[in-house]
Scaffold this active site. Structure first.
Site, mmCIF file in Angstrom:
data_model
loop_
_atom_site.group_PDB
_atom_site.id
_atom_site.type_symbol
_atom_site.label_atom_id
_atom_site.label_comp_id
_atom_site.label_asym_id
_atom_site.label_seq_id
_atom_site.Cartn_x
_atom_site.Cartn_y
_atom_site.Cartn_z
ATOM 1 N N HIS A 171 -3.909 7.082 13.819
ATOM 2 C CA HIS A 171 -3.614 5.770 14.404
ATOM 3 C C HIS A 171 -2.201 5.311 14.013
ATOM 4 O O HIS A 171 -1.457 4.776 14.817
ATOM 5 C CB HIS A 171 -4.668 4.777 13.912
ATOM 6 C CG HIS A 171 -4.899 4.779 12.424
ATOM 7 N ND1 HIS A 171 -5.015 5.943 11.692
ATOM 8 C CD2 HIS A 171 -4.998 3.783 11.520
ATOM 9 C CE1 HIS A 171 -5.192 5.646 10.417
ATOM 10 N NE2 HIS A 171 -5.189 4.339 10.288
ATOM 11 N N ASN A 193 0.854 -1.181 0.000
ATOM 12 C CA ASN A 193 0.000 0.000 0.000
ATOM 13 C C ASN A 193 0.901 1.246 0.000
ATOM 14 O O ASN A 193 1.560 1.560 0.992
ATOM 15 C CB ASN A 193 -0.896 -0.056 1.253
ATOM 16 C CG ASN A 193 -1.848 1.116 1.351
ATOM 17 O OD1 ASN A 193 -1.493 2.239 1.025
ATOM 18 N ND2 ASN A 193 -3.052 0.850 1.825
ATOM 19 N N ASP A 197 -0.904 -3.379 10.006
ATOM 20 C CA ASP A 197 -2.247 -3.862 9.695
ATOM 21 C C ASP A 197 -3.209 -2.915 10.389
ATOM 22 O O ASP A 197 -3.068 -2.618 11.581
ATOM 23 C CB ASP A 197 -2.469 -5.304 10.136
ATOM 24 C CG ASP A 197 -3.595 -5.928 9.315
ATOM 25 O OD1 ASP A 197 -3.423 -6.101 8.087
ATOM 26 O OD2 ASP A 197 -4.674 -6.199 9.882
HETATM 27 P P1 ITT Z 1 -0.874 -4.071 2.984
HETATM 28 O O1 ITT Z 1 -1.561 -5.254 3.632
HETATM 29 O O2 ITT Z 1 -0.095 -4.430 1.764
HETATM 30 O O3 ITT Z 1 -0.078 -3.275 3.983
HETATM 31 P P2 ITT Z 1 -3.616 -3.091 2.708
HETATM 32 O O4 ITT Z 1 -4.215 -1.827 2.179
HETATM 33 O O5 ITT Z 1 -4.183 -4.396 2.209
HETATM 34 O O6 ITT Z 1 -2.016 -3.047 2.455
HETATM 35 P P3 ITT Z 1 -4.609 -3.678 5.376
HETATM 36 O O7 ITT Z 1 -4.869 -5.112 5.091
HETATM 37 O O8 ITT Z 1 -3.972 -3.314 6.702
HETATM 38 O O9 ITT Z 1 -3.672 -3.032 4.284
HETATM 39 O O10 ITT Z 1 -5.977 -2.877 5.212
HETATM 40 C C1 ITT Z 1 -6.098 -1.630 5.745
HETATM 41 C C2 ITT Z 1 -7.290 -0.910 5.128
HETATM 42 O O11 ITT Z 1 -7.878 -0.079 6.132
HETATM 43 C C3 ITT Z 1 -6.838 0.012 4.005
HETATM 44 O O12 ITT Z 1 -6.861 -0.616 2.742
HETATM 45 C C4 ITT Z 1 -7.852 1.151 4.121
HETATM 46 O O13 ITT Z 1 -9.051 0.817 3.463
HETATM 47 C C5 ITT Z 1 -8.128 1.208 5.620
HETATM 48 N N1 ITT Z 1 -7.206 2.168 6.277
HETATM 49 C C6 ITT Z 1 -6.119 1.900 7.056
HETATM 50 N N2 ITT Z 1 -5.494 3.020 7.426
HETATM 51 C C7 ITT Z 1 -6.176 4.036 6.870
HETATM 52 C C8 ITT Z 1 -6.026 5.433 6.862
HETATM 53 O O14 ITT Z 1 -4.998 6.034 7.471
HETATM 54 N N3 ITT Z 1 -6.908 6.161 6.182
HETATM 55 C C9 ITT Z 1 -7.930 5.595 5.542
HETATM 56 N N4 ITT Z 1 -8.152 4.284 5.471
HETATM 57 C C10 ITT Z 1 -7.286 3.490 6.138
#
Ligand code: ITT
Length: 191
Positions: free
Chosen positions: A175, A11, A71
């Protein structure tokens, strides 16, 4: 104190924000791809901590230098904490805010509380641990702002959404900022 760390993520927004948060603390964040780990491990855990550790360990096994993984997700009180660990899978990318607004359309003001949660896992040669950060807010009735990513346009923190904030403002409140500052404290104690 270490100066370089690999981040196990695909991401780009997480990578950018983590770099912005850790750079002033003297830590450079390198992407897993630049470190030679072009993988996407299956996130089959049921908690943020489990999934963060799965990602960090998978990349550490390849790069063998200190790794962090993030995560994170949005926990909505009126939805019993959903989408939570499943935030990335709640809707196709770019449609998550519209879907959430629709699901929340009959929820009154006082029941729109939510929090962003972030767990950072750290793995190196002789240690592995997790740290947490959270940020409390409310779910808005419409999307506002164009900064940030994911649920930022519907997450109201104070008088604005996170997508209406500059990167610097978001990183102070977020966060991810809280979790990465907790990581820095742990690493400082470790020496
Ligand atoms: P990686 O696993 O490759 O790190 P990912 O996007 O799949 O990337 P996650 O499984 O941790 O990561 O999913 C986190 C989701 O939560 C992310 O895709 C967003 O939709 C949401 N999210 C997390 N942090 C956020 C933020 O700061 N602002 C907005 N949405 C967020």
């Amino acid at each position: 104190m270490l100066k370089k760390i690999v981040m196990a993520t695909n991401n780009a927004n997480k990578l950018r924000e983590s770099g912005e948060i850790l750079a002033p603390l003297g830590i450079e964040v390198i992407s897993q791809r630049d470190a030679g780990a072009d993988i996407e491990p299956e996130e089959n855990g049921t908690t943020f901590a489990e999934n963060a550790m799965i990602k960090a360990k998978a990349v550490y096994d390849i790069v063998k230098i200190p790794v962090i993984a993030d995560d994170s997700g949005l926990c909505v009180n009126a939805l019993d904490g959903r989408p939570g660990v499943y935030s990335a899978r709640y809707a196709p990318k770019g449609e998550e805010c519209a879907k959430l607004i629709e699901e929340m359309k009959d929820v009154p003001d006082e029941k729109r509380g939510a929090s962003f949660q972030c767990v950072i896992a750290y793995v190196d040669d002789n240690s592995c641990f997790t740290v947490n950060g959270g940020c409390i807010g409310k779910i808005g009735y419409e999307e506002k702002g164009t900064n940030g990513f994911g649920y930022d346009p519907v997450f109201v923190c104070g008088d604005r959404t996170m997508a209406e904030m500059s990167a610097e403002e978001k990183n102070k409140l977020s966060h991810r900022g809280a979790a990465l500052r907790a990581l820095y404290e742990m690493l400082s104690k470790k020496g």
